[in-house]
Motif scaffolding. Structure first.
Motif, PDB file in Angstrom:
ATOM      1  N   LYS A 312     -48.338 -13.060  -4.894  1.00  0.00           N
ATOM      2  CA  LYS A 312     -48.121 -13.323  -3.313  1.00  0.00           C
ATOM      3  C   LYS A 312     -46.593 -12.406  -2.817  1.00  0.00           C
ATOM      4  CE  LYS A 312     -48.379 -15.399   0.680  1.00  0.00           C
ATOM      5  NZ  LYS A 312     -49.387 -15.023   1.640  1.00  0.00           N
ATOM      6  N   CYS A 313     -45.867 -12.334  -3.977  1.00  0.00           N
ATOM      7  CA  CYS A 313     -44.512 -11.819  -3.519  1.00  0.00           C
ATOM      8  C   CYS A 313     -43.975 -10.876  -4.297  1.00  0.00           C
ATOM      9  CB  CYS A 313     -43.544 -12.802  -3.509  1.00  0.00           C
ATOM     10  SG  CYS A 313     -43.574 -14.014  -4.992  1.00  0.00           S
ATOM     11  N   GLU A 314     -44.355 -10.560  -5.684  1.00  0.00           N
ATOM     12  CA  GLU A 314     -43.899  -9.729  -6.616  1.00  0.00           C
ATOM     13  C   GLU A 314     -44.060  -8.337  -6.519  1.00  0.00           C
ATOM     14  OE1 GLU A 314     -44.466  -8.771 -11.456  1.00  0.00           O
ATOM     15  OE2 GLU A 314     -44.698 -11.032 -10.746  1.00  0.00           O
ATOM     16  N   LEU A 315     -45.000  -7.750  -5.886  1.00  0.00           N
ATOM     17  CA  LEU A 315     -45.050  -6.184  -6.074  1.00  0.00           C
ATOM     18  C   LEU A 315     -44.190  -5.689  -4.824  1.00  0.00           C
ATOM     19  CD1 LEU A 315     -48.876  -5.827  -5.854  1.00  0.00           C
ATOM     20  CD2 LEU A 315     -47.299  -5.562  -7.727  1.00  0.00           C
ATOM     21  N   ALA A 316     -43.841  -6.728  -3.675  1.00  0.00           N
ATOM     22  CA  ALA A 316     -43.137  -6.201  -2.833  1.00  0.00           C
ATOM     23  C   ALA A 316     -41.563  -6.529  -2.978  1.00  0.00           C
ATOM     24  CB  ALA A 316     -43.398  -6.819  -1.304  1.00  0.00           C
ATOM     25  N   SER A 317     -41.376  -7.127  -4.137  1.00  0.00           N
ATOM     26  CA  SER A 317     -39.914  -7.526  -4.483  1.00  0.00           C
ATOM     27  C   SER A 317     -39.449  -8.745  -3.565  1.00  0.00           C
ATOM     28  CB  SER A 317     -39.211  -6.299  -4.803  1.00  0.00           C
ATOM     29  OG  SER A 317     -39.329  -5.227  -5.730  1.00  0.00           O
ATOM     30  N   ARG A 318     -40.267  -9.682  -3.298  1.00  0.00           N
ATOM     31  CA  ARG A 318     -39.942 -10.832  -2.252  1.00  0.00           C
ATOM     32  C   ARG A 318     -39.880 -12.119  -2.789  1.00  0.00           C
ATOM     33  NH1 ARG A 318     -43.280  -8.657   3.176  1.00  0.00           N
ATOM     34  NH2 ARG A 318     -41.809  -6.642   3.479  1.00  0.00           N
ATOM     35  N   CYS A 319     -39.902 -12.276  -4.206  1.00  0.00           N
ATOM     36  CA  CYS A 319     -40.069 -13.565  -4.814  1.00  0.00           C
ATOM     37  C   CYS A 319     -38.579 -14.334  -4.814  1.00  0.00           C
ATOM     38  CB  CYS A 319     -40.435 -13.493  -6.245  1.00  0.00           C
ATOM     39  SG  CYS A 319     -42.401 -12.954  -6.457  1.00  0.00           S
ATOM     40  N   ASN A 320     -38.498 -15.206  -4.411  1.00  0.00           N
ATOM     41  CA  ASN A 320     -37.250 -16.088  -4.418  1.00  0.00           C
ATOM     42  C   ASN A 320     -37.077 -16.679  -5.730  1.00  0.00           C
ATOM     43  OD1 ASN A 320     -38.569 -18.421  -4.119  1.00  0.00           O
ATOM     44  ND2 ASN A 320     -38.375 -18.546  -2.017  1.00  0.00           N
ATOM     45  N   ILE A 321     -35.887 -17.642  -5.664  1.00  0.00           N
ATOM     46  CA  ILE A 321     -35.485 -17.998  -7.024  1.00  0.00           C
ATOM     47  C   ILE A 321     -36.600 -19.186  -7.421  1.00  0.00           C
ATOM     48  CG2 ILE A 321     -33.917 -19.824  -5.779  1.00  0.00           C
ATOM     49  CD1 ILE A 321     -33.506 -18.618  -9.505  1.00  0.00           C
ATOM     50  N   ASP A 322     -37.198 -19.809  -6.585  1.00  0.00           N
ATOM     51  CA  ASP A 322     -38.196 -20.816  -6.615  1.00  0.00           C
ATOM     52  C   ASP A 322     -39.308 -20.005  -7.318  1.00  0.00           C
ATOM     53  OD1 ASP A 322     -39.415 -23.388  -6.468  1.00  0.00           O
ATOM     54  OD2 ASP A 322     -40.012 -22.863  -4.324  1.00  0.00           O
ATOM     55  N   GLN A 323     -39.716 -18.985  -6.532  1.00  0.00           N
ATOM     56  CA  GLN A 323     -41.199 -18.390  -6.755  1.00  0.00           C
ATOM     57  C   GLN A 323     -41.091 -17.249  -8.316  1.00  0.00           C
ATOM     58  OE1 GLN A 323     -41.268 -16.260  -3.341  1.00  0.00           O
ATOM     59  NE2 GLN A 323     -41.985 -18.140  -2.015  1.00  0.00           N
ATOM     60  N   THR A 324     -39.740 -17.015  -8.416  1.00  0.00           N
ATOM     61  CA  THR A 324     -39.567 -16.295  -9.799  1.00  0.00           C
ATOM     62  C   THR A 324     -40.300 -16.998 -11.014  1.00  0.00           C
ATOM     63  OG1 THR A 324     -37.317 -16.850 -10.125  1.00  0.00           O
ATOM     64  CG2 THR A 324     -38.044 -14.603  -8.820  1.00  0.00           C
ATOM     65  N   SER A 325     -40.184 -18.315 -10.958  1.00  0.00           N
ATOM     66  CA  SER A 325     -40.497 -19.181 -12.118  1.00  0.00           C
ATOM     67  C   SER A 325     -41.930 -19.606 -12.106  1.00  0.00           C
ATOM     68  CB  SER A 325     -39.460 -20.267 -12.021  1.00  0.00           C
ATOM     69  OG  SER A 325     -40.200 -21.300 -11.046  1.00  0.00           O
ATOM     70  N   PHE A 326     -42.501 -19.330 -11.113  1.00  0.00           N
ATOM     71  CA  PHE A 326     -43.920 -19.794 -11.075  1.00  0.00           C
ATOM     72  C   PHE A 326     -44.849 -19.508 -12.418  1.00  0.00           C
ATOM     73  CE2 PHE A 326     -44.246 -20.263  -6.103  1.00  0.00           C
ATOM     74  CZ  PHE A 326     -43.210 -21.386  -6.326  1.00  0.00           C
ATOM     75  N   LYS A 327     -44.652 -17.987 -12.686  1.00  0.00           N
ATOM     76  CA  LYS A 327     -45.298 -17.587 -13.820  1.00  0.00           C
ATOM     77  C   LYS A 327     -45.170 -18.455 -15.069  1.00  0.00           C
ATOM     78  CE  LYS A 327     -44.041 -13.221 -13.323  1.00  0.00           C
ATOM     79  NZ  LYS A 327     -43.738 -11.831 -13.807  1.00  0.00           N
ATOM     80  N   ALA A 328     -44.034 -19.130 -15.455  1.00  0.00           N
ATOM     81  CA  ALA A 328     -43.805 -19.633 -16.480  1.00  0.00           C
ATOM     82  C   ALA A 328     -44.830 -20.814 -16.414  1.00  0.00           C
ATOM     83  CB  ALA A 328     -42.077 -20.313 -16.362  1.00  0.00           C
ATOM     84  N   SER A 329     -45.181 -21.588 -15.442  1.00  0.00           N
ATOM     85  CA  SER A 329     -46.277 -22.512 -15.388  1.00  0.00           C
ATOM     86  C   SER A 329     -47.663 -21.943 -16.103  1.00  0.00           C
ATOM     87  CB  SER A 329     -46.034 -23.156 -14.152  1.00  0.00           C
ATOM     88  OG  SER A 329     -44.925 -23.954 -13.861  1.00  0.00           O
ATOM     89  N   LEU A 330     -47.847 -20.742 -15.368  1.00  0.00           N
ATOM     90  CA  LEU A 330     -49.171 -20.371 -15.793  1.00  0.00           C
ATOM     91  C   LEU A 330     -49.292 -19.991 -17.246  1.00  0.00           C
ATOM     92  CD1 LEU A 330     -51.764 -19.405 -15.020  1.00  0.00           C
ATOM     93  CD2 LEU A 330     -50.883 -17.101 -14.121  1.00  0.00           C
TER      94      LEU A 330
END
Length: 411
Positions: A312-330
């Motif tokens: 949703k956000c990584e390719l465009a470098s738009r992940c915020n501090i909240d969203q950068t952690s989501f891959k940890a859960s996966l």
């Protein structure tokens, strides 16, 4: 997730260095890399914080500190390195709250259901791996064993919170937890997947551990509601949420997809598979969720097959501090799901190996302790924060999940 604006985070400066080597088939290599990345994560720990929080840029997320501690608990279990154990147990104890359910008074104006769930995952993980217990405390209101702060008691107290709130919230959408449990909070009229997935996972993990049918019944109820309202689709996409404001009744689903949403349901389904001794329905659901996660959150480019990314956000470098952690859960829950469900093990291991290799190649900052966000670049991309580091740690160390102690069951 809710936000707190009371801490100004420190910054980890990323200097150039050689990428860390990782042999995905060698435990010593995996453990050595995990140790380096864990050290980089711990740089964010704030020793001045009385409740054991991690420093972050504004806005500040309490739930993310809970997830970071869960990452370090996984690290401790997988590697046997107890470097962070004392601070981990201290932070958990300080955030339990008066009812031993991770609803501390300090977070009363900020905590939402999903925030609470991410701290509860620490108790569930500790319960499953027979992690070091907290010093026993008694409570007149505790009905779960002798110690009100046993890992099982804490997890059960939170489960009971979720049950009560579900029942209260069921006047709309025929069920479902609201994102917020404070009626005055922004988001009170939203029923989202990370919240209901968190409740589902909590119930499922308690069911597998205890063998108690009540927990299983709730897990099934939450899954059925999530599928019925459209948060989990027939082809196993997990959408963000739906509103219940002004009689909307969850009829319009927000179809944004984030990796931690599908991960929340995946790991709950894996525990239901284990609880039911390999029921074909739950096996099919786990397989469906893994396949959809693979399609949606891996392979961002033709030359990056099998590498995890936040679509949703990584390719465009738009992940915020909240969203950068989501891959940890996966990564965290893929690794553990592979242990519980044999039919998806090979596919998951392959995905984690490829992603861990990419993550390792991004760890060239701060004496090779700081990792980047874009693992398909095979180098550090310049983005580093607590969530980025946590995602790298969980992806690397999840390669050790299969050799961790077996998931415990209640004595």
């Amino acid at each position: 997730m809710t936000r707190i604006s009371s801490v100004i985070a420190g910054v980890v400066l990323a200097s150039s260095g050689a990428a860390l080597n990782l042999d995905v088939n060698n435990r010593a290599s995996i453990k050595a890399l995990a140790a380096q990345v864990a050290k980089g994560l711990y740089v964010y720990h704030d020793p001045a914080a009385t409740t054991g929080q991690f420093q972050q840029p504004q806005p500040w997320f309490w739930w993310l500190s809970g997830s970071a501690w869960n990452g370090l608990m996984d690290y401790t279990v997988y590697t046997g390195d107890t470097t962070y154990e004392a601070d981990l147990l201290s932070a958990i104890s300080k955030n339990l709250g008066p009812n031993y359910d991770f609803a501390p008074v300090e977070q009363a104006n900020w905590e939402a259901n999903d925030d609470q769930a991410y701290w509860v995952y620490n108790a569930l993980t500790a319960m499953e791996y027979n992690f070091t217990a907290l010093p026993c405390e008694k409570s007149a209101t505790n009905t779960v064993g002798y110690c009100a702060n046993s890992w099982l008691a804490i997890s059960t107290h939170a489960f009971e919170d979720f049950v009560a709130r579900w029942n209260k919230d069921s006047t709309t959408c025929s069920g479902g937890l609201k994102w917020q449990y404070n009626p005055k909070a922004n988001g009170y009229t939203y029923k989202n997947s990370v919240t209901n997935g968190g409740f589902f996972q909590t119930a499922a993990r308690l069911a597998r551990y205890t063998g108690n049918q009540t927990f299983s019944d709730w897990a099934t109820k939450i899954w059925d509601w999530s599928a019925g309202v459209g948060l989990v689709s027939a082809d196993y996409h997990v959408f963000d949420g739906a509103g219940d404001e002004d009689k909307a009744n969850c009829t319009s689903v927000n179809k944004d997809e984030w990796s931690y949403n599908i991960a929340s349901y995946l790991h709950g389904a894996a525990h239901m598979y284990a609880f039911t001794d390999g029921d074909k329905t739950w096996d099919s659901r786990v397989q469906g969720l893994v396949k959809t996660a693979q399609k949606k959150f891996f392979s961002p480019a033709a030359n990056a097959t099998g590498v995890m990314y936040e679509q949703k956000c990584e390719l465009a470098s738009r992940c915020n501090i909240d969203q950068t952690s989501f891959k940890a859960s996966l990564s965290r829950w893929l690794g553990k799901t592979a242990v519980l469900v044999p039919s998806v093990r090979a596919d998951i291991v392959k995905l984690l190996q490829t992603s861990a290799t990419g993550a390792a190649a991004s760890c060239t900052g701060n004496d090779n302790a700081t990792c980047g966000m874009k693992w398909y670049l095979d180098s550090f991309d310049g983005q580093s924060d607590l969530g980025v580091q946590l995602s790298a740690l969980e992806t690397v160390q999840s390669l050790l999940a299969a050799s961790a102690p077996e998931f415990a069951v209640a004595p």
